[in-house]
Design a protein around this motif. Structure first.
Motif, short mmCIF file in Angstrom:
data_model
loop_
_atom_site.label_atom_id
_atom_site.label_comp_id
_atom_site.label_asym_id
_atom_site.label_seq_id
_atom_site.Cartn_x
_atom_site.Cartn_y
_atom_site.Cartn_z
N GLU A 67 -9.97 1.59 3.82
CA GLU A 67 -8.74 0.85 4.08
C GLU A 67 -8.71 -0.46 3.30
OE1 GLU A 67 -8.05 0.16 8.24
OE2 GLU A 67 -8.83 2.15 8.78
N GLU A 68 -7.53 -0.78 2.81
CA GLU A 68 -7.20 -2.07 2.21
C GLU A 68 -8.31 -2.60 1.27
OE1 GLU A 68 -4.41 -3.46 2.19
OE2 GLU A 68 -3.30 -2.77 3.96
N PRO A 69 -8.57 -1.90 0.18
CA PRO A 69 -9.64 -2.36 -0.71
C PRO A 69 -9.30 -3.58 -1.55
CG PRO A 69 -8.57 -0.43 -1.63
CD PRO A 69 -7.98 -0.64 -0.27
N LEU A 70 -8.00 -3.85 -1.78
CA LEU A 70 -7.61 -4.86 -2.77
C LEU A 70 -7.13 -6.16 -2.15
CD1 LEU A 70 -5.72 -2.76 -5.47
CD2 LEU A 70 -8.07 -3.60 -5.50
N ARG A 71 -7.63 -7.26 -2.69
CA ARG A 71 -7.17 -8.59 -2.29
C ARG A 71 -5.68 -8.74 -2.59
NH1 ARG A 71 -10.69 -11.20 -5.27
NH2 ARG A 71 -12.27 -10.90 -3.66
N ASP A 72 -5.24 -8.19 -3.70
CA ASP A 72 -3.83 -8.16 -4.08
C ASP A 72 -3.39 -6.70 -4.08
OD1 ASP A 72 -1.31 -8.44 -5.09
OD2 ASP A 72 -1.94 -8.96 -7.13
N PRO A 73 -2.77 -6.22 -2.99
CA PRO A 73 -2.48 -4.79 -2.86
C PRO A 73 -1.28 -4.35 -3.70
CG PRO A 73 -1.69 -5.95 -0.93
CD PRO A 73 -2.40 -6.98 -1.78
N ASP A 74 -1.40 -4.49 -5.01
CA ASP A 74 -0.35 -4.06 -5.93
C ASP A 74 -0.23 -2.54 -5.90
OD1 ASP A 74 1.42 -4.41 -8.40
OD2 ASP A 74 -0.15 -3.05 -9.11
N PRO A 75 0.97 -1.98 -5.71
CA PRO A 75 1.10 -0.52 -5.59
C PRO A 75 0.56 0.25 -6.78
CG PRO A 75 3.10 -1.60 -4.83
CD PRO A 75 2.24 -2.67 -5.43
N ALA A 76 0.79 -0.23 -7.99
CA ALA A 76 0.30 0.48 -9.17
C ALA A 76 -1.23 0.49 -9.20
CB ALA A 76 0.86 -0.14 -10.44
N ALA A 77 -1.83 -0.65 -8.87
CA ALA A 77 -3.29 -0.72 -8.85
C ALA A 77 -3.86 0.17 -7.75
CB ALA A 77 -3.74 -2.16 -8.64
N LEU A 78 -3.22 0.21 -6.59
CA LEU A 78 -3.67 1.09 -5.51
C LEU A 78 -3.56 2.55 -5.91
CD1 LEU A 78 -2.09 -0.79 -2.49
CD2 LEU A 78 -4.53 -0.33 -2.78
N ALA A 79 -2.46 2.91 -6.56
CA ALA A 79 -2.29 4.30 -6.99
C ALA A 79 -3.37 4.71 -7.98
CB ALA A 79 -0.90 4.48 -7.60
N ALA A 80 -3.73 3.80 -8.89
CA ALA A 80 -4.79 4.11 -9.85
C ALA A 80 -6.13 4.27 -9.15
CB ALA A 80 -4.86 3.00 -10.91
N LEU A 81 -6.40 3.42 -8.17
CA LEU A 81 -7.64 3.55 -7.40
C LEU A 81 -7.67 4.87 -6.64
CD1 LEU A 81 -8.31 0.06 -5.76
CD2 LEU A 81 -9.64 1.16 -7.56
N GLN A 82 -6.53 5.22 -6.01
CA GLN A 82 -6.50 6.48 -5.26
C GLN A 82 -6.74 7.67 -6.17
OE1 GLN A 82 -5.73 7.47 -1.48
NE2 GLN A 82 -7.16 8.56 -2.79
N ALA A 83 -6.20 7.63 -7.37
CA ALA A 83 -6.41 8.74 -8.30
C ALA A 83 -7.88 8.90 -8.67
CB ALA A 83 -5.57 8.51 -9.56
N ALA A 84 -8.63 7.79 -8.63
CA ALA A 84 -10.05 7.84 -8.99
C ALA A 84 -10.96 8.11 -7.80
CB ALA A 84 -10.45 6.52 -9.65
N ALA A 85 -10.43 8.00 -6.59
CA ALA A 85 -11.26 8.12 -5.40
C ALA A 85 -11.25 9.55 -4.88
CB ALA A 85 -10.78 7.18 -4.31
N PRO A 86 -12.41 10.10 -4.49
CA PRO A 86 -12.47 11.45 -3.93
C PRO A 86 -12.15 11.50 -2.45
CG PRO A 86 -14.68 10.59 -4.16
CD PRO A 86 -13.76 9.54 -4.71
#
Length: 332
Positions: free
Chosen positions: A199-218
């Motif tokens: 949950e909530e990994p980013l200090r700045d929860p930018d949607p594009a950055a979150l989407a990129a992280l989700q694409a890399a996370a299993p």
């Protein structure tokens, strides 16, 4: 249906078993207001309006509730609910009216919210690292741990040092602790561990950055405090949403948001905000209406005293079909 005959708003201040601490401050008592709604036939519904944690601040939930409840006598629960807008302060009144309506119809609250609601709800344990073994022994198969409290390399090492039996998964909550580079490194370092979600990994929860992280996370990434009440991100940047009815305006608003998220392909977890046994029972009914994942409802242990006996957790599950309404009556 029988109309409302009497309404009462009752304040509570429950001592916590341990102090509540967060970046916003601390508390030693859980404050809020119970709402009691009785119909002309003598049936009673109960709801809970918990105060914001850690401090109610300048809000006046008692005044809001008093204004909302004054015109209720003479209205049916359906009429009262139709005129009630979503509001964190009004969640207790909404819960009491829904509880009363379910009792009038002879239904568990979960079945009033969704005819296909599950009979029981899986819940996750929330423990410190040294409490994992005890939670597993109690039958929990999903264990939630708070991260972001120490350097991430130390926390990943501690996760790798846990002795977990097969089938037990870890739900991690970073509370917006990391930069994007740190989050990328953490996700890579978690490879091979039985992670349910982060949950909530980013200090700045930018949607594009979150989407990129989700694409890399299993595993699923999740949004919690960065969610805006009544607004579903479009598109969903992560696989999972963590929904707290006490913050999102009530049971019906959260149900609508959760169903919209599921239609968009997302997963939904319902979480308590350390409500009383009354509020927790209503939240459990909502969780049963929203899906099979383990929900964040094992929070009664935070309270040294409660307004009622909470619904029991047995083997990591809460039974939400034990009776009519949400199944909890305060000791008042």
């Amino acid at each position: 249906m029988s109309p409302v005959a009497a309404v009462a708003v009752l304040p509570y201040a429950l001592p916590l078993a341990r102090p509540w601490r967060s970046a916003a401050g601390g508390a030693t008592r859980r404050r809020g207001w119970l709402v009691r709604v009785e119909d002309a036939a003598g049936r009673v519904g109960w709801g809970d309006s918990p105060a914001p944690l850690p401090d109610p601040g300048d809000e006046d939930p008692a005044g809001i509730l008093a204004a909302l409840t004054a015109p209720l006598p003479g209205r049916t629960p359906q009429q009262a609910l139709a005129g009630l807008a979503p509001s964190p302060a009004a969640i207790g009144l909404e819960g009491a009216l829904l509880d009363l309506l379910a009792r009038q119809r002879g239904l568990p609250l979960a079945r009033l919210l969704a005819p296909d609601a599950a009979d029981r709800v899986a819940v996750n344990a929330v423990v410190p690292f040294d409490g994992v073994a005890a939670a597993v022994a109690e039958g929990f198969s999903v264990i939630k741990l708070k991260l972001g409290l120490a350097p991430w390399r130390e926390e990943v090492a501690a996760l790798r040092g846990l002795a977990l039996p097969d089938g037990v998964r870890l739900r991690l909550d970073a509370n917006q602790a990391w930069s994007r580079d740190e989050a990328v490194a953490v996700i890579a370092a978690l490879a091979g561990l039985p992670i349910d979600s982060l949950e909530e990994p980013l200090r700045d929860p930018d949607p594009a950055a979150l989407a990129a992280l989700q694409a890399a996370a299993p595993f699923a990434l999740a949004l919690d405090e960065s969610l805006e009440p009544g607004r579903l991100p479009d598109p969903l940047p992560v696989r999972r949403l963590v929904l707290k009815p006490a913050r999102l305006g009530g049971l019906r608003a959260t149900l609508a948001l959760g169903n919209a998220a599921r239609r968009a392909g997302g997963e939904v977890v319902v979480t308590s905000l350390v409500e009383s046994a009354v509020g927790l029972a209503a939240t459990a009914a909502l969780a049963a209406a929203l899906g099979p994942l383990a929900h964040g409802l094992a929070t009664s242990s935070w309270l040294a005293e409660d307004v009622a006996t909470p619904l029991p957790i047995r083997g990591g599950f809460i039974d939400v079909m034990a009776g009519e309404g949400h199944g909890v009556t305060p000791r008042l």
